[in-house]
Design a protein around this motif. Structure first.
Motif, short mmCIF file in Angstrom:
data_model
loop_
_atom_site.label_atom_id
_atom_site.label_comp_id
_atom_site.label_asym_id
_atom_site.label_seq_id
_atom_site.Cartn_x
_atom_site.Cartn_y
_atom_site.Cartn_z
N TYR A 54 70.99 -88.75 -40.74
CA TYR A 54 69.94 -87.87 -41.35
C TYR A 54 69.60 -88.24 -42.58
CZ TYR A 54 71.63 -85.55 -36.88
OH TYR A 54 71.77 -85.18 -35.74
N THR A 55 68.24 -88.35 -42.84
CA THR A 55 67.66 -88.45 -44.27
C THR A 55 67.50 -87.24 -44.78
OG1 THR A 55 65.71 -89.74 -45.29
CG2 THR A 55 64.96 -88.39 -43.33
N ASN A 56 66.76 -87.29 -46.06
CA ASN A 56 66.76 -86.16 -47.05
C ASN A 56 65.26 -85.72 -47.26
OD1 ASN A 56 65.62 -87.98 -48.70
ND2 ASN A 56 66.10 -86.92 -50.52
N GLY A 57 65.07 -84.79 -47.95
CA GLY A 57 63.74 -84.14 -48.07
C GLY A 57 62.45 -85.14 -48.50
N SER A 58 62.99 -86.01 -49.49
CA SER A 58 61.98 -86.81 -50.01
C SER A 58 61.32 -87.66 -49.12
CB SER A 58 62.77 -87.85 -51.18
OG SER A 58 63.41 -88.76 -50.55
N ALA A 59 61.77 -87.84 -47.85
CA ALA A 59 60.98 -88.75 -46.83
C ALA A 59 59.99 -87.88 -46.28
CB ALA A 59 62.21 -89.07 -45.70
N ALA A 60 59.57 -86.73 -46.37
CA ALA A 60 58.53 -86.11 -45.90
C ALA A 60 57.10 -86.66 -46.10
CB ALA A 60 58.51 -84.44 -46.27
N GLY A 97 56.20 -77.68 -52.43
CA GLY A 97 57.48 -77.27 -53.01
C GLY A 97 58.39 -78.15 -52.01
N VAL A 98 59.69 -78.37 -52.93
CA VAL A 98 60.88 -79.30 -52.34
C VAL A 98 61.60 -78.47 -51.20
CG1 VAL A 98 63.01 -79.69 -53.31
CG2 VAL A 98 61.18 -80.28 -54.52
N LEU A 99 61.49 -77.00 -51.50
CA LEU A 99 62.25 -76.34 -50.37
C LEU A 99 61.48 -76.62 -48.97
CD1 LEU A 99 64.53 -74.61 -49.52
CD2 LEU A 99 63.07 -72.58 -49.94
N ASP A 100 60.36 -76.62 -49.15
CA ASP A 100 59.53 -76.82 -47.77
C ASP A 100 59.73 -78.20 -47.47
OD1 ASP A 100 57.98 -74.98 -46.13
OD2 ASP A 100 57.63 -74.27 -48.22
N GLN A 101 59.68 -79.29 -48.34
CA GLN A 101 60.07 -80.63 -47.88
C GLN A 101 61.27 -80.60 -47.09
OE1 GLN A 101 58.62 -82.38 -51.85
NE2 GLN A 101 58.87 -84.08 -50.66
N ILE A 102 62.40 -80.24 -47.83
CA ILE A 102 63.77 -80.40 -47.14
C ILE A 102 63.60 -79.66 -45.74
CG2 ILE A 102 66.30 -79.39 -47.48
CD1 ILE A 102 65.78 -79.64 -50.40
N TRP A 103 63.11 -78.43 -45.52
CA TRP A 103 62.94 -77.86 -44.39
C TRP A 103 62.35 -78.48 -43.27
CZ3 TRP A 103 66.46 -74.80 -41.87
CH2 TRP A 103 67.43 -74.04 -42.57
N SER A 104 61.10 -79.08 -43.68
CA SER A 104 60.34 -79.80 -42.81
C SER A 104 60.95 -81.06 -42.26
CB SER A 104 58.82 -80.06 -43.40
OG SER A 104 59.09 -80.83 -44.63
N ILE A 128 76.08 -89.06 -40.29
CA ILE A 128 76.08 -89.55 -41.77
C ILE A 128 74.81 -88.84 -42.25
CG2 ILE A 128 75.84 -91.44 -43.17
CD1 ILE A 128 77.24 -92.91 -40.91
N GLY A 129 74.93 -88.04 -43.28
CA GLY A 129 73.71 -87.72 -43.98
C GLY A 129 73.63 -88.36 -45.36
N TYR A 130 72.29 -88.40 -45.65
CA TYR A 130 71.75 -88.98 -47.26
C TYR A 130 71.30 -87.68 -47.69
CZ TYR A 130 69.20 -91.28 -50.59
OH TYR A 130 68.82 -91.64 -51.98
N HIS A 324 67.50 -89.96 -37.64
CA HIS A 324 66.81 -88.80 -37.38
C HIS A 324 66.22 -88.35 -38.29
CE1 HIS A 324 69.84 -89.61 -34.05
NE2 HIS A 324 69.35 -88.60 -33.26
N GLY A 325 64.81 -88.13 -38.49
CA GLY A 325 63.86 -87.44 -39.26
C GLY A 325 62.87 -88.46 -39.60
N PRO A 326 62.10 -88.55 -40.59
CA PRO A 326 60.84 -89.07 -40.88
C PRO A 326 61.17 -90.41 -41.72
CG PRO A 326 61.16 -87.34 -42.41
CD PRO A 326 62.23 -87.14 -41.43
N ARG A 327 60.05 -91.45 -41.53
CA ARG A 327 60.22 -92.53 -41.95
C ARG A 327 61.47 -93.45 -41.58
NH1 ARG A 327 56.25 -92.80 -46.05
NH2 ARG A 327 56.11 -90.45 -47.13
#
Length: 418
Positions: A54-60, A97-104, A128-130, A324-327
Motif C-alpha cells: 500500500y502506497t501513501n498520499g503523495s501518489a495521488a 490538502g494533504v488529508l484529502d490526498q491521503i484519503w483519496s 506492507i505499507g509505505y 494497491h493504490g495509485p501509480r
C-alpha cells in the motif's frame, strides 16, 4: 495451459491483434531474440507468499482509478458494504490538502483490495505499507473496521490540516524552541547513495532523512531553505521536490506525539492469516489497538526504511508483491531492492492506463508466475463493461425557435461641440 511449469501469457485487444500477437510469441519461442511487446513468459512458477503493498498520499493524481471503477461498478457496493463511508472521493475526485490526498489514495487502495479478493481471488499472507500506506493496509484488510471514525479522528486532530501541514503550527513550535527560523516545510525525492545523503545531513538540525525507499533512492525533508541547500550540495539534478508539504517521519512530530498516537489508536480486530509489517522496525507484528498505535507513532517520528522492510519480507518468504493504490512507485522500489532475486512485483494502477492494458499486463505477470489468480474473471468483467452499455432512452424532439427578426438599427448621429 496453467499446468506449467513454463507459462506464457498474451495481452491483446482481440480480432487480428490476437492472432498476430500469438504468432509473434511463437516465433520468439522458436527463434529467440527480443521478446515481443505484451508477451509475458516464465520458465517456472515463483514459489512463496503474497504481500499486498500500500502506497501513501503523495501518489495521488487526478482521475486515478476511474477506468477500473467504471469497468467494475458493482465493486463499489462491496466497498461501501465493508467500509461504509469509503468510496465517495473516487466518485467526486479529491479535494485540496494533504488529508484529502491521503484519503483519496486510501479509498482507491480499498477498492483495489476488494478487486484483488473478489475478482482476482488473491489472498494475502502479508501487508506492507509505505508511510500512510500502513494505516491504509489496516483499513483495507479489515483490521480497522471503523474507517469513518478514523477519518473523523484525523480531521478533528488538526494533524493533517494545521499542525503538520498548512500553518505548520506544531512544526514551527518545534523550530522556535531550537532557534530554527523558517515557516515552510519541503520534501524531496533524492536519487543518491544513502551514505552521501547521511553525510550531508550529519550537521543539519532542520533537515532529516524521512524515508529509505530503495538502494540509491530516499526522501529528505525539513525547513524549506535548509532543505534546498542540502539538495544543492547533493546535486539539484538528483532531486525532485514533492508536491506533498507535510512534516512526517521526523523529530518535529514529537510536539504532537500523544495526539498522533491517540488518532491512530483505533478499535482493532484480528485478520487471520495476514501479518502486518512496520517500516519503523522492518518487522512484522500482529495488530492490536495498542500495537498498531505504537507502530504508527514510531514511524511518524522516525525514518521509515521501506527497503529494509522489503528485505525482511523476502527473508520471511514473501515472493509476490501486489501494489494497491495509485501509480506504481512501490513496485519500482521493490524491484530495485530485490534485483535478480526470485520475485514478482506488479501494480494495479498506472496513470496512463485509460484502457486498463497495464492492469491486464500485471495480471498476466501473476499468471506466468504461477500465482493462483482468476484472470478469466477479469476478462469477463472487461468484456461485460465493453458490451453492457445501457439501452438508449426515448427520442425527444425539441422544437428549435426561429431566428428572431430585429428591426434595423438607426444610424447613430454624433454631435460635436461648437
Amino acid at each position: 495451459s496453467s499446468a506449467g511449469p513454463a507459462r506464457l501469457a498474451l495481452v491483446a485487444d482481440g480480432g487480428t491483434a490476437w492472432a498476430e500477437r500469438r504468432e509473434a510469441a511463437r516465433r520468439w519461442l522458436a527463434q529467440g531474440g527480443a521478446r515481443p511487446a505484451d508477451v509475458l513468459y516464465r520458465d517456472a512458477p515463483v514459489g512463496g507468499e503474497t504481500a499486498f503493498v500500500y502506497t501513501n498520499g503523495s501518489a495521488a493524481y487526478p482521475g486515478m482509478g476511474h477506468a477500473l471503477t467504471l469497468a467494475c461498478p458493482s465493486l463499489g457496493e462491496s466497498v461501501r458494504a465493508g467500509h461504509r463511508a469509503i468510496g465517495t472521493r473516487l466518485r467526486s475526485g479529491r479535494g485540496p490538502g494533504v488529508l484529502d490526498q491521503i484519503w483519496s489514495v486510501a479509498e482507491l487502495a480499498v477498492f483495489h483490495t476488494v478487486f484483488s479478493r473478489e475478482v482476482l481471488g488473491l489472498r494475502p499472507d502479508a501487508a506492507i505499507g509505505y508511510s500512510s500506506g500502513e494505516s491504509t493496509a489496516l483499513v483495507a484488510l479489515g483490521a480497522w473496521p471503523d474507517a469513518s471514525g478514523l477519518y473523523e479522528a484525523t480531521r478533528e486532530s488538526g494533524l493533517f490540516t494545521t499542525e503538520l501541514t498548512g500553518e505548520l503550527r506544531a512544526v514551527r513550535r518545534y523550530w522556535r524552541q531550537r532557534g530554527i527560523g523558517g515557516d515552510r516545510w519541503s520534501s524531496y525525492l533524492v536519487a543518491a547513495p544513502l551514505e552521501a545523503v547521511r553525510a550531508e545531513l550529519a550537521g543539519e538540525r532542520a533537515v532529516h532523512l524521512m524515508a529509505v525507499n530503495a538502494p540509491g533512492v530516499c526522501v529528505v525533508g525539513g525547513e524549506s531553505k535548509a532543505c534546498a541547500a542540502v539538495v544543492t550540495r547533493l546535486g539539484v539534478d538528483r532531486a525532485i521536490e514533492l508536491d506533498y508539504d507535510m512534516a512526517a517521519h521526523a523529530p518535529e512530530l514529537a510536539e504532537v506525539r500523544e495526539v498522533w498516537r491517540e488518532a491512530h489508536r483505533r478499535p482493532t480486530v484480528d485478520v487471520p492469516g495476514v501479518r502486518f509489517y512496520s517500516a519503523a522496525t522492518g518487522r512484522a507484528y500482529r495488530p492490536t489497538t495498542e500495537r498498531a498505535a505504537e507502530a504508527l507513532t514510531a514511524q511518524g517520528l522516525g525514518t521509515i526504511d521501506f527497503a529494509a522492510t522489503i528485505e525482511r519480507a523476502w527473508a520471511d518468504g514473501v515472493r509476490v508483491f501486489v501494489e494497491h493504490g495509485p501509480r506504481k512507485l512501490c513496485t519500482g522500489w521493490i524491484k530495485r531492492v530485490l534485483g535478480d532475486r526470485e520475485h514478482v512485483a506488479v501494480a494495479l494502477d498506472t496513470p496512463d492506463d485509460a484502457g486498463l492494458r497495464n492492469l491486464c499486463l500485471a495480471v498476466g505477470e501473476l499468471v506466468v508466475a504461477g500465482v493462483p489468480v482468476r484472470a478469466d474473471a477479469l476478462t469477463a468483467r472487461l468484456a461485460e463493461a465493453a458490451t453492457g452499455l445501457p439501452a438508449p432512452g426515448p427520442t425527444v424532439t425539441v422544437a428549435v425557435p426561429p431566428t428572431p427578426c430585429l428591426p434595423p438599427l438607426e444610424r447613430a448621429v454624433t454631435v460635436l461641440p461648437r
